[in-house]
Design a protein around this motif. Structure first.
Motif, PDB file in Angstrom:
ATOM      1  N   CYS A 142       0.810  -1.224   0.000  1.00 12.98           N
ATOM      2  CA  CYS A 142       0.000   0.000   0.000  1.00 12.98           C
ATOM      3  C   CYS A 142       0.844   1.275   0.000  1.00 12.98           C
ATOM      4  O   CYS A 142       0.421   2.306  -0.522  1.00 12.98           O
ATOM      5  CB  CYS A 142      -0.913   0.039   1.225  1.00 12.98           C
ATOM      6  SG  CYS A 142      -1.549  -1.558   1.735  1.00 12.98           S
ATOM      7  N   CYS A 145       1.442   3.885  -2.957  1.00 12.68           N
ATOM      8  CA  CYS A 145       0.441   4.915  -3.274  1.00 12.68           C
ATOM      9  C   CYS A 145       0.118   5.778  -2.047  1.00 12.68           C
ATOM     10  O   CYS A 145       0.041   6.985  -2.130  1.00 12.68           O
ATOM     11  CB  CYS A 145      -0.849   4.284  -3.775  1.00 12.68           C
ATOM     12  SG  CYS A 145      -0.649   3.419  -5.333  1.00 12.68           S
ATOM     13  N   HIS A 146      -0.108   5.108  -0.908  1.00 13.07           N
ATOM     14  CA  HIS A 146      -0.604   5.853   0.255  1.00 13.07           C
ATOM     15  C   HIS A 146       0.483   6.561   1.045  1.00 13.07           C
ATOM     16  O   HIS A 146       0.180   7.380   1.910  1.00 13.07           O
ATOM     17  CB  HIS A 146      -1.426   4.927   1.161  1.00 13.07           C
ATOM     18  CG  HIS A 146      -2.759   4.593   0.575  1.00 13.07           C
ATOM     19  ND1 HIS A 146      -3.813   5.473   0.587  1.00 13.07           N
ATOM     20  CD2 HIS A 146      -3.198   3.497  -0.094  1.00 13.07           C
ATOM     21  CE1 HIS A 146      -4.858   4.922  -0.025  1.00 13.07           C
ATOM     22  NE2 HIS A 146      -4.510   3.728  -0.448  1.00 13.07           N
ATOM     23  N   ARG A 175     -16.067   5.478   8.203  1.00 15.69           N
ATOM     24  CA  ARG A 175     -16.522   4.312   7.452  1.00 15.69           C
ATOM     25  C   ARG A 175     -16.838   3.158   8.400  1.00 15.69           C
ATOM     26  O   ARG A 175     -16.212   3.022   9.438  1.00 15.69           O
ATOM     27  CB  ARG A 175     -15.422   3.839   6.503  1.00 15.69           C
ATOM     28  CG  ARG A 175     -14.913   4.897   5.566  1.00 15.69           C
ATOM     29  CD  ARG A 175     -15.782   5.018   4.339  1.00 15.69           C
ATOM     30  NE  ARG A 175     -15.079   5.755   3.315  1.00 15.69           N
ATOM     31  CZ  ARG A 175     -15.295   7.037   3.038  1.00 15.69           C
ATOM     32  NH1 ARG A 175     -16.175   7.726   3.731  1.00 15.69           N
ATOM     33  NH2 ARG A 175     -14.610   7.627   2.077  1.00 15.69           N
ATOM     34  N   THR A 196      -9.889   2.980  -9.473  1.00 18.74           N
ATOM     35  CA  THR A 196      -9.037   4.029  -8.903  1.00 18.74           C
ATOM     36  C   THR A 196      -8.027   3.405  -7.945  1.00 18.74           C
ATOM     37  O   THR A 196      -6.934   3.909  -7.775  1.00 18.74           O
ATOM     38  CB  THR A 196      -9.887   5.064  -8.133  1.00 18.74           C
ATOM     39  OG1 THR A 196     -10.786   4.354  -7.291  1.00 18.74           O
ATOM     40  CG2 THR A 196     -10.671   5.954  -9.076  1.00 18.74           C
ATOM     41  N   MET A 197      -8.399   2.305  -7.317  1.00 23.72           N
ATOM     42  CA  MET A 197      -7.477   1.562  -6.448  1.00 23.72           C
ATOM     43  C   MET A 197      -7.600   0.087  -6.811  1.00 23.72           C
ATOM     44  O   MET A 197      -8.701  -0.406  -7.001  1.00 23.72           O
ATOM     45  CB  MET A 197      -7.837   1.793  -4.977  1.00 23.72           C
ATOM     46  CG  MET A 197      -7.076   0.871  -4.044  1.00 23.72           C
ATOM     47  SD  MET A 197      -7.288   1.322  -2.312  1.00 23.72           S
ATOM     48  CE  MET A 197      -7.496  -0.294  -1.594  1.00 23.72           C
TER      49      MET A 197
HETATM   50  C1  HEC Z   1      -2.150   1.896  -7.024  1.00 25.52           C
HETATM   51  C2  HEC Z   1      -2.301   2.774  -5.873  1.00 25.52           C
HETATM   52  C3  HEC Z   1      -2.924   2.235  -4.628  1.00 25.52           C
HETATM   53  C4  HEC Z   1      -2.544   1.135  -3.905  1.00 25.52           C
HETATM   54  C5  HEC Z   1      -1.421   0.145  -4.210  1.00 25.52           C
HETATM   55  C6  HEC Z   1      -3.397   1.092  -2.754  1.00 25.52           C
HETATM   56  N1  HEC Z   1      -4.306   2.114  -2.779  1.00 25.52           N
HETATM   57 FE1  HEC Z   1      -5.745   2.501  -1.416  1.00 25.52          FE
HETATM   58  N2  HEC Z   1      -6.451   4.025  -2.541  1.00 25.52           N
HETATM   59  C7  HEC Z   1      -5.879   4.464  -3.722  1.00 25.52           C
HETATM   60  C8  HEC Z   1      -6.715   5.511  -4.280  1.00 25.52           C
HETATM   61  C9  HEC Z   1      -6.434   6.280  -5.591  1.00 25.52           C
HETATM   62  C10 HEC Z   1      -7.813   5.674  -3.416  1.00 25.52           C
HETATM   63  C11 HEC Z   1      -9.022   6.596  -3.602  1.00 25.52           C
HETATM   64  C12 HEC Z   1      -9.982   5.838  -4.497  1.00 25.52           C
HETATM   65  C13 HEC Z   1     -11.373   6.408  -4.638  1.00 25.52           C
HETATM   66  O1  HEC Z   1     -11.843   7.090  -3.716  1.00 25.52           O
HETATM   67  O2  HEC Z   1     -12.010   6.101  -5.658  1.00 25.52           O
HETATM   68  C14 HEC Z   1      -7.595   4.737  -2.332  1.00 25.52           C
HETATM   69  C15 HEC Z   1      -8.463   4.614  -1.232  1.00 25.52           C
HETATM   70  C16 HEC Z   1      -8.191   3.832  -0.125  1.00 25.52           C
HETATM   71  C17 HEC Z   1      -8.984   3.805   1.076  1.00 25.52           C
HETATM   72  C18 HEC Z   1     -10.201   4.670   1.371  1.00 25.52           C
HETATM   73  C19 HEC Z   1     -11.437   3.914   1.037  1.00 25.52           C
HETATM   74  C20 HEC Z   1     -12.691   4.687   1.326  1.00 25.52           C
HETATM   75  O3  HEC Z   1     -13.577   4.116   1.976  1.00 25.52           O
HETATM   76  O4  HEC Z   1     -12.786   5.842   0.922  1.00 25.52           O
HETATM   77  C21 HEC Z   1      -8.408   2.884   1.910  1.00 25.52           C
HETATM   78  C22 HEC Z   1      -8.870   2.507   3.313  1.00 25.52           C
HETATM   79  C23 HEC Z   1      -7.274   2.325   1.218  1.00 25.52           C
HETATM   80  N3  HEC Z   1      -7.169   2.918  -0.008  1.00 25.52           N
HETATM   81  C24 HEC Z   1      -6.463   1.339   1.746  1.00 25.52           C
HETATM   82  C25 HEC Z   1      -5.457   0.709   1.006  1.00 25.52           C
HETATM   83  C26 HEC Z   1      -4.721  -0.437   1.498  1.00 25.52           C
HETATM   84  C27 HEC Z   1      -4.914  -1.084   2.852  1.00 25.52           C
HETATM   85  C28 HEC Z   1      -3.851  -0.777   0.511  1.00 25.52           C
HETATM   86  C29 HEC Z   1      -2.855  -1.916   0.519  1.00 25.52           C
HETATM   87  C30 HEC Z   1      -3.350  -3.239   0.833  1.00 25.52           C
HETATM   88  C31 HEC Z   1      -4.035   0.152  -0.585  1.00 25.52           C
HETATM   89  N4  HEC Z   1      -5.026   1.029  -0.244  1.00 25.52           N
HETATM   90  C32 HEC Z   1      -3.334   0.131  -1.758  1.00 25.52           C
HETATM   91  C33 HEC Z   1      -4.720   3.991  -4.309  1.00 25.52           C
HETATM   92  C34 HEC Z   1      -4.037   2.859  -3.903  1.00 25.52           C
END
Ligand code: HEC
Length: 389
Positions: A142, A145-146, A175, A196-197
């Motif tokens: 994660c 990106c995060h 949430r 998006t993710m």
């Molecule tokens: C390729 C990039 C990327 C990766 C890798 C990624 N994320 Fe995300 N994540 C995003 C993006 C962009 C958003 C916003 C998406 C949207 O709101 O449509 C997001 C949103 C979220 C949210 C918010 C969801 C919500 O309810 O609004 C959470 C929690 C989250 N990610 C957790 C994780 C976790 C845990 C991992 C690893 C296991 C991870 N992400 C891996 C790009 C990524």
């Protein structure tokens, strides 16, 4: 008419609605109408009651309460009319009037889209070990990106169609945990339907998803405390094995019901004196010397220190001297910094916003008494996803 629901009343309303939906889910499951999903009954509907709207919109919450009261009255009138035949017409009229006069809330405020795991309870358990495992998962999957601190500024973030949100604000608390679980497992899509993710269905097991969510909460708490000096959203004492001199307590969670002072010993400093108002839980940081010989209770696994370091937003090496006050429900409420002499009400960093009753703040006893009074007067009312936890 300004009838604002008190926080306690709002909490009861949310808890009641959540219980009702859980009961409905359990009943449908018992009848074989909804399957098991990840070890818990699935929520079979495309919508659920939007607890978050009830928290945000006081007028809406009032309409929901008033409508529920009218509905209750109508049902009661109809039930009585079955036995009291002579009053039947009057009772039917009353029921009809109650239904017509009820200020029905609008359905787009009342309902929100749901997922099959909306009402799933976390299986992470917020344990120190799970938080540390979650941290490894985060770094592997994660972080790119995060970002290293969860603020959404990872190395891959600039190339994404959408900037990842910060995970350090209110998001995780707003949430429902089952919905966060669903989003991490199945990924997210934008309005145009494009991802998006990415999803992590094949890469992470169920348990790993719960653990990475526990880690995110611990990290968000630490970042919040570092930036604003308060825990605007409540955090629990991470669970883990404890060893106590008296009694047969074996886990941090089993100390619930008592106030706990979590203390990281400082090398060379005298041991903290026992205090009848609380249980002292000594937390050892690997490599710390001169821990008190016989602390009331002790947590010694390395994961305990690692998770506390995340929650306080302080590197593990700087933990000695920190103290954290845990209330009877297991919420972390106050932080004492190294070198601080005694406690005061100002150390309360997790507040409910409710002011103590005027007059109850009479300065009797020491600072710890004052702090305990505030903790008890302002219990944590967690509204997660708008629902009481
Ligand atoms: C390729 C990039 C990327 C990766 C890798 C990624 N994320 Fe995300 N994540 C995003 C993006 C962009 C958003 C916003 C998406 C949207 O709101 O449509 C997001 C949103 C979220 C949210 C918010 C969801 C919500 O309810 O609004 C959470 C929690 C989250 N990610 C957790 C994780 C976790 C845990 C991992 C690893 C296991 C991870 N992400 C891996 C790009 C990524």
């Amino acid at each position: 008419m300004d009838l604002t629901l008190s926080p306690a009343a709002l909490n009861s309303l949310l808890a009641g609605l959540q219980e009702a939906q859980l009961a409905l889910r359990a009943a449908l499951h018992a009848l074989g109408l909804t399957p098991d999903l990840h070890g818990q009954p699935a929520w079979p509907f495309a919508s659920r009651i939007a607890g978050e709207m009830l928290v945000m919109d006081a007028g809406h919450a009032r309409r929901v309460v008033a409508s529920a009261a009218c509905l209750g009255l109508a049902v009661l009138a109809l039930a009585v009319s079955m036995f009291w035949r002579r009053a039947r017409l009057g009772l039917w009229g009353l029921a009809l009037a109650a239904l017509l006069l009820a200020p029905w809330p609008s359905s787009n405020l009342l309902l929100t889209p749901a997922m099959p795991t909306s009402f799933h309870a976390s299986r992470g358990g917020f344990t120190a070990e799970g938080i540390v495992r979650g941290q490894n998962i985060y770094e592997q999957h994660c972080l790119r990106c995060h970002g290293a601190d969860g603020r959404g500024e990872g190395p891959d973030a600039p190339g994404l169609a959408m900037w990842p949100p910060t995970l350090n604000g209110s998001l995780l608390w707003k949430r429902m945990e089952g919905e966060l679980f669903w989003r991490v497992r199945h990924g997210l899509q934008g309005r145009d339907g494009r991802p998006t993710m990415p999803d992590f269905e094949r890469q992470l097991s169920e348990r790993q998803v719960w653990e990475v969510l526990d880690f995110l909460q611990a990290q968000a708490a630490g970042q919040m405390l570092k930036e604003s000096g308060v825990w605007a959203y409540p955090v629990r004492l991470p669970d883990g094995p404890v060893r106590c001199l008296r009694g047969n307590r074996a886990t941090a969670r089993s100390l619930a019901g008592q106030r706990v002072r979590l203390a990281v010993p400082v090398a060379g400093a005298p041991a903290l004196a026992d205090d009848p108002r609380l249980v002292t839980l000594q937390l050892l940081v690997p490599g710390t010397l001169n821990a008190a010989a016989d602390p009331e209770c002790e947590m010694a696994e390395p994961a305990a220190a690692a998770s506390l370091s995340l929650i306080l937003g302080v590197p593990a090496g700087q933990l000695p001297g920190y103290q954290v006050m845990v209330d009877r429900q297991g919420w972390l409420r106050a932080v004492g910094k190294p070198g601080q002499a005694g406690w005061s009400e100002d150390d309360l960093v997790c507040r409910s916003g409710a002011r103590p009753e005027p007059g109850s703040a009479a300065p009797a006893g020491d600072g710890l008494d004052g702090l305990i009074r505030r903790m008890d007067a302002e219990p944590v009312r967690l509204l997660r996803g708008g629902f009481a936890h």
